[in-house]
Design a protein around this motif. Structure first.
Motif, PDB file in Angstrom:
ATOM      1  N   THR A   1       0.721  -1.068   0.231  1.00  0.00           N
ATOM      2  CA  THR A   1       0.278  -0.014   0.437  1.00  0.00           C
ATOM      3  C   THR A   1       1.163   1.393   0.362  1.00  0.00           C
ATOM      4  N   ASN A   2       0.422   2.041  -0.622  1.00  0.00           N
ATOM      5  CA  ASN A   2       0.608   3.644  -0.461  1.00  0.00           C
ATOM      6  C   ASN A   2       1.815   3.920  -1.504  1.00  0.00           C
ATOM      7  N   ARG A   3       1.122   3.005  -2.306  1.00  0.00           N
ATOM      8  CA  ARG A   3       2.497   3.132  -4.067  1.00  0.00           C
ATOM      9  C   ARG A   3       1.611   3.132  -4.899  1.00  0.00           C
ATOM     10  N   TYR A   4       2.156   3.839  -5.944  1.00  0.00           N
ATOM     11  CA  TYR A   4       0.994   3.972  -7.487  1.00  0.00           C
ATOM     12  C   TYR A   4       1.519   2.358  -7.704  1.00  0.00           C
ATOM     13  N   TYR A   5      -0.412   1.823  -8.582  1.00  0.00           N
ATOM     14  CA  TYR A   5      -0.499   1.653  -9.844  1.00  0.00           C
ATOM     15  C   TYR A   5      -1.710   1.383 -10.904  1.00  0.00           C
ATOM     16  N   ARG A   6      -0.797   0.614 -11.869  1.00  0.00           N
ATOM     17  CA  ARG A   6      -1.604   1.110 -12.999  1.00  0.00           C
ATOM     18  C   ARG A   6      -2.028  -0.186 -13.221  1.00  0.00           C
ATOM     19  N   ALA A   7      -2.627  -0.166 -14.920  1.00  0.00           N
ATOM     20  CA  ALA A   7      -2.743  -1.262 -15.416  1.00  0.00           C
ATOM     21  C   ALA A   7      -2.788  -1.134 -17.271  1.00  0.00           C
ATOM     22  N   ARG A   8      -2.590  -2.083 -17.507  1.00  0.00           N
ATOM     23  CA  ARG A   8      -2.038  -1.546 -19.425  1.00  0.00           C
ATOM     24  C   ARG A   8      -2.853  -2.732 -19.782  1.00  0.00           C
ATOM     25  N   GLY A   9      -3.397  -2.156 -21.227  1.00  0.00           N
ATOM     26  CA  GLY A   9      -4.557  -3.755 -21.885  1.00  0.00           C
ATOM     27  C   GLY A   9      -3.690  -4.025 -22.776  1.00  0.00           C
ATOM     28  N   LEU A  10      -3.722  -5.249 -23.028  1.00  0.00           N
ATOM     29  CA  LEU A  10      -3.835  -5.643 -24.985  1.00  0.00           C
ATOM     30  C   LEU A  10      -5.109  -6.063 -25.144  1.00  0.00           C
ATOM     31  N   HIS A  11      -5.797  -5.216 -25.842  1.00  0.00           N
ATOM     32  CA  HIS A  11      -7.286  -6.591 -26.336  1.00  0.00           C
ATOM     33  C   HIS A  11      -6.652  -6.508 -28.140  1.00  0.00           C
ATOM     34  N   MET A  12      -7.945  -7.972 -28.152  1.00  0.00           N
ATOM     35  CA  MET A  12      -7.481  -7.913 -29.612  1.00  0.00           C
ATOM     36  C   MET A  12      -8.553  -9.387 -29.213  1.00  0.00           C
ATOM     37  N   VAL A  13      -9.077  -9.120 -30.961  1.00  0.00           N
ATOM     38  CA  VAL A  13     -10.503  -9.855 -31.933  1.00  0.00           C
ATOM     39  C   VAL A  13      -9.565 -10.645 -33.203  1.00  0.00           C
TER      40      VAL A  13
END
Length: 170
Positions: free
Chosen positions: A137-149
């Motif tokens: 905790t008290n840390r920064y997080y981000r998410a990255r996504g790869l979307h494919m069809v």
């Protein structure tokens, strides 16, 4: 000798073709390296990439990260197609901000996949959620996504990236 040269050329061309068709987060169109660290009062971040080009199958990719204020992170990932497709895949990457490096460091990832056969013959959207408990905790997080069809041999993709959210435990 001429046959060996021709064989080497053919193998080289085949290897390049396979490599060129591979979609990665870095090569997919979308948002890359635009994350900022949000203020501690902001609990979530969402990114949406819409693709509305004629002839495209992929409609949009959406990704959201949420501080649950209990030491947990909630992530929701959506991939939408304009038409019924054979397969939808998306990958979610979780990154943590490293103060010393002043850069993001990937800490985990998850892959999801569904076929139209698994969905009764109709597949034009897919949603998955992840809850990651007991993170630092008290840390920064981000998410990255790869979307494919996928339809037949055709694959289309896009990349999403949230801003950095401070994960807390109240």
């Amino acid at each position: 000798m001429k046959r060996v040269f021709v064989l080497v050329c053919v193998l080289f061309m085949m290897a390049n073709t396979v490599y060129a068709s591979e979609i990665t987060w870095e090569s997919a169109p979308g948002h890359h390296d635009q994350s900022v660290l949000l203020g501690p009062e902001i609990q979530s971040s969402k990114d949406i990439v819409q693709r509305n080009g004629k002839g495209e199958y992929l409609s949009s990719g959406m990704l959201e990260i949420l501080n649950q204020s209990n030491g947990s992170i909630y992530i929701c990932v959506d991939t939408f197609a304009h038409v019924n497709v054979d397969r939808i895949r998306h990958t979610v990457f979780l990154d943590q901000w490293d103060d010393r490096k002043q850069d993001w460091v990937q800490v985990d990832y998850w892959e999801f996949e569904r076929t139209k056969e698994e969905e009764g013959g109709e597949l034009s959207m897919m949603t998955d959620t992840i809850t990651i408990k007991n993170v630092a905790t008290n840390r920064y997080y981000r998410a990255r996504g790869l979307h494919m069809v996928e339809i037949g041999d055709e694959i289309e993709g896009c990349a999403t990236e949230t801003h950095g959210v401070l994960i807390t435990k109240d």
